[in-house]
Design a protein around this motif. Structure first.
Motif, PDB file in Angstrom:
ATOM      1  N   UNK A 196     -22.302 -22.167  -3.995  1.00 49.28           N
ATOM      2  CA  UNK A 196     -22.291 -22.062  -5.463  1.00 49.28           C
ATOM      3  C   UNK A 196     -22.715 -23.410  -6.029  1.00 49.28           C
ATOM      4  N   UNK A 197     -23.569 -23.446  -7.048  1.00 47.37           N
ATOM      5  CA  UNK A 197     -23.891 -24.742  -7.664  1.00 47.37           C
ATOM      6  C   UNK A 197     -22.597 -25.422  -8.133  1.00 47.37           C
ATOM      7  N   UNK A 198     -22.520 -26.732  -7.909  1.00 46.90           N
ATOM      8  CA  UNK A 198     -21.248 -27.435  -8.112  1.00 46.90           C
ATOM      9  C   UNK A 198     -20.990 -27.780  -9.578  1.00 46.90           C
ATOM     10  N   UNK A 199     -20.752 -26.748 -10.401  1.00 49.25           N
ATOM     11  CA  UNK A 199     -20.410 -27.027 -11.802  1.00 49.25           C
ATOM     12  C   UNK A 199     -18.926 -26.743 -12.013  1.00 49.25           C
ATOM     13  N   UNK A 200     -18.345 -27.376 -13.047  1.00 42.95           N
ATOM     14  CA  UNK A 200     -16.907 -27.210 -13.289  1.00 42.95           C
ATOM     15  C   UNK A 200     -16.595 -25.757 -13.627  1.00 42.95           C
ATOM     16  N   UNK A 201     -15.448 -25.266 -13.131  1.00 37.84           N
ATOM     17  CA  UNK A 201     -15.129 -23.842 -13.308  1.00 37.84           C
ATOM     18  C   UNK A 201     -14.881 -23.481 -14.773  1.00 37.84           C
ATOM     19  N   UNK A 202     -14.569 -24.471 -15.601  1.00 40.80           N
ATOM     20  CA  UNK A 202     -14.326 -24.212 -17.021  1.00 40.80           C
ATOM     21  C   UNK A 202     -15.539 -23.578 -17.704  1.00 40.80           C
ATOM     22  N   UNK A 203     -16.728 -23.845 -17.173  1.00 42.15           N
ATOM     23  CA  UNK A 203     -17.928 -23.316 -17.841  1.00 42.15           C
ATOM     24  C   UNK A 203     -18.027 -21.800 -17.773  1.00 42.15           C
ATOM     25  N   UNK A 204     -17.422 -21.211 -16.744  1.00 42.86           N
ATOM     26  CA  UNK A 204     -17.531 -19.751 -16.601  1.00 42.86           C
ATOM     27  C   UNK A 204     -16.774 -19.031 -17.715  1.00 42.86           C
ATOM     28  N   UNK A 205     -15.680 -19.615 -18.170  1.00 44.26           N
ATOM     29  CA  UNK A 205     -14.803 -18.933 -19.127  1.00 44.26           C
ATOM     30  C   UNK A 205     -15.571 -18.600 -20.408  1.00 44.26           C
ATOM     31  N   UNK A 206     -15.573 -17.327 -20.754  1.00 46.08           N
ATOM     32  CA  UNK A 206     -16.196 -16.903 -22.013  1.00 46.08           C
ATOM     33  C   UNK A 206     -17.714 -16.833 -21.977  1.00 46.08           C
ATOM     34  N   UNK A 207     -18.314 -17.020 -20.796  1.00 47.17           N
ATOM     35  CA  UNK A 207     -19.789 -17.004 -20.722  1.00 47.17           C
ATOM     36  C   UNK A 207     -20.289 -15.726 -20.046  1.00 47.17           C
ATOM     37  N   UNK A 208     -21.510 -15.316 -20.396  1.00 47.10           N
ATOM     38  CA  UNK A 208     -22.216 -14.300 -19.630  1.00 47.10           C
ATOM     39  C   UNK A 208     -22.820 -15.017 -18.431  1.00 47.10           C
ATOM     40  N   UNK A 209     -22.522 -14.557 -17.239  1.00 44.70           N
ATOM     41  CA  UNK A 209     -23.014 -15.260 -16.050  1.00 44.70           C
ATOM     42  C   UNK A 209     -23.983 -14.366 -15.273  1.00 44.70           C
ATOM     43  N   UNK A 210     -25.176 -14.892 -15.026  1.00 46.80           N
ATOM     44  CA  UNK A 210     -26.259 -14.117 -14.401  1.00 46.80           C
ATOM     45  C   UNK A 210     -26.676 -14.800 -13.115  1.00 46.80           C
ATOM     46  N   UNK A 211     -26.820 -14.034 -12.053  1.00 50.30           N
ATOM     47  CA  UNK A 211     -27.336 -14.598 -10.797  1.00 50.30           C
ATOM     48  C   UNK A 211     -28.637 -13.873 -10.452  1.00 50.30           C
ATOM     49  N   UNK A 212     -29.724 -14.622 -10.273  1.00 48.45           N
ATOM     50  CA  UNK A 212     -31.001 -13.975  -9.931  1.00 48.45           C
ATOM     51  C   UNK A 212     -30.943 -13.292  -8.564  1.00 48.45           C
ATOM     52  N   UNK A 213     -30.038 -13.752  -7.728  1.00 50.60           N
ATOM     53  CA  UNK A 213     -29.862 -13.116  -6.422  1.00 50.60           C
ATOM     54  C   UNK A 213     -29.074 -11.812  -6.629  1.00 50.60           C
ATOM     55  N   UNK A 214     -29.303 -10.822  -5.764  1.00 52.76           N
ATOM     56  CA  UNK A 214     -28.551  -9.570  -5.854  1.00 52.76           C
ATOM     57  C   UNK A 214     -28.257  -9.082  -4.443  1.00 52.76           C
ATOM     58  N   UNK A 215     -27.325  -8.177  -4.340  1.00 52.50           N
ATOM     59  CA  UNK A 215     -26.972  -7.635  -3.026  1.00 52.50           C
ATOM     60  C   UNK A 215     -26.009  -6.486  -3.222  1.00 52.50           C
ATOM     61  N   UNK A 216     -25.518  -5.945  -2.120  1.00 56.76           N
ATOM     62  CA  UNK A 216     -24.624  -4.793  -2.262  1.00 56.76           C
ATOM     63  C   UNK A 216     -23.251  -5.219  -2.788  1.00 56.76           C
ATOM     64  N   UNK A 217     -22.924  -6.516  -2.607  1.00 55.66           N
ATOM     65  CA  UNK A 217     -21.655  -7.009  -3.149  1.00 55.66           C
ATOM     66  C   UNK A 217     -21.932  -8.102  -4.161  1.00 55.66           C
ATOM     67  N   UNK A 218     -20.895  -8.489  -4.926  1.00 57.15           N
ATOM     68  CA  UNK A 218     -21.076  -9.583  -5.882  1.00 57.15           C
ATOM     69  C   UNK A 218     -21.483 -10.855  -5.138  1.00 57.15           C
ATOM     70  N   UNK A 219     -22.409 -11.605  -5.689  1.00 58.39           N
ATOM     71  CA  UNK A 219     -22.830 -12.863  -5.055  1.00 58.39           C
ATOM     72  C   UNK A 219     -21.692 -13.890  -5.182  1.00 58.39           C
ATOM     73  N   UNK A 220     -21.708 -14.958  -4.352  1.00 57.03           N
ATOM     74  CA  UNK A 220     -20.648 -15.973  -4.462  1.00 57.03           C
ATOM     75  C   UNK A 220     -20.529 -16.543  -5.878  1.00 57.03           C
ATOM     76  N   UNK A 221     -21.676 -16.746  -6.540  1.00 55.80           N
ATOM     77  CA  UNK A 221     -21.646 -17.304  -7.910  1.00 55.80           C
ATOM     78  C   UNK A 221     -20.962 -16.326  -8.868  1.00 55.80           C
TER      79      UNK A 221
END
Ligand code: NDP
Length: 266
Positions: A196-221
């Motif tokens: 996962x890119x090393x950004x602070x976890x606080x940034x995820x809160x309240x954000x729409x989060x998109x990962x260009x990677x896809x797979x049958x399960x949720x990506x680590x990001x």
């Protein structure tokens, strides 16, 4: 029947043939679309042969997108700025190049009701995929796009190249914790190696989060984003189908509906 291809190396995993055949069925177009493995030193020769034997168009994937740009007689603005081509059209013996990846991403975000206008966007990564989405994102009039990359100099270079006041760059750990983002787009390939890119976890809160990677399960990001309070997590399958739809429109002059095709793929 008009012939189309996707060229890459590796190529076995490509879902483009089934996506384009589904579009063709939906829009009642008669096309044949196959995938073809290209040896690393045979790209230009393979493309010219395909064109000379009547091929109408092609998608280009890893690792040939930059080489594809170099062989084009004419380029769209978005392909020039992306520095890469994923869609070729063969018209009167000329090769026309375009890049539909960014349009695929933006359309997918809008389909998920993500507001881009006046938003604050964090773009993680500064490789080909990140570069290709900058212009289409800017066209949605966000207030700000911050490009953060592991190798900061590459993010700095993108800011210089695009030269727009909405753009800035920094390292993952230099992001200002007090300024939240509305949308975080992971355009790194980190998820492919389970990181996962090393950004602070606080940034995820309240954000729409998109990962260009896809797979049958949720990506680590996206797992990380879910655990840390993201409003919504979205993987890159919609981007894949969206870029294909835009290629199809360029070739066939009809834009297919991506929703049923996406549902079928899932
Ligand atoms: P590139 O190889 O050009 O760039 C890779 C990027 O990922 C660089 O910014 C690199 O940083 C960063 N990176 C790699 N590993 C890590 C890590 N462990 N931690 C943090 N950053 C990392 O690849 P592309 O830009 O072409 O593609 C990026 C991803 O997007 C790929 O996984 C690809 O599959 C996906 N993609 C999906 C599409 C879709 O339709 N859904 C379309 C296009 C791409 P650094 O510069 O420091 O090396």
């Amino acid at each position: 029947m008009d012939q189309y291809r996707v060229f890459g190396n590796p190529i076995k995993q490509s879902r483009s043939p089934s996506i384009h055949h589904a579009f063709a069925l939906q829009t009642q177009q008669l096309i044949n679309y196959q995938s073809e493995l290209v040896e690393l030193d045979q790209f230009e020769k393979t493309i010219r042969q395909f064109m000379q034997t009547g091929g109408k168009g092609a998608n280009i994937t890893v690792p040939f997108k930059e080489q594809a740009l170099a062989i084009c007689d004419q380029l769209s603005e978005r392909a020039k700025l992306a520095g890469a081509v994923n869609t070729l059209s063969f018209v009167n013996g000329k090769i026309l190049g375009d890049n539909t990846d960014g349009q695929g991403l933006v359309q997918d975000l809008l389909n998920h009701n993500v507001q881009l206008k006046q938003s604050r966007i964090l773009l993680l990564g500064a490789g080909g995929a990140a570069k290709g989405v900058i212009l289409p994102l800017l066209k949605q009039s966000p207030d700000e796009i911050v490009i953060a990359n592991r190798t900061v100099s590459k993010a700095d270079d993108l800011v210089k190249q695009f030269n727009r006041q909405q753009l800035s760059s920094c390292a993952f750990n230099d992001l200002d914790n007090n300024k939240p983002f509305d949308v975080i787009i992971n355009a790194t390939s980190a998820s492919l190696s389970g990181s996962i890119p090393a950004i602070a976890k606080e940034f995820a809160a309240g954000a729409y989060c998109y990962d260009m990677v896809y797979g049958s399960e949720l990506t680590p990001f996206l797992q990380w984003a879910n655990e840390n309070g993201a409003i919504k997590v979205i993987d890159g399958l919609g981007m894949l189908v969206g870029q294909a739809a835009e290629s199809f429109r360029i070739w066939r002059n009809v834009l297919p509906d991506i929703t049923p095709v996406l549902d079928e793929l899932r």
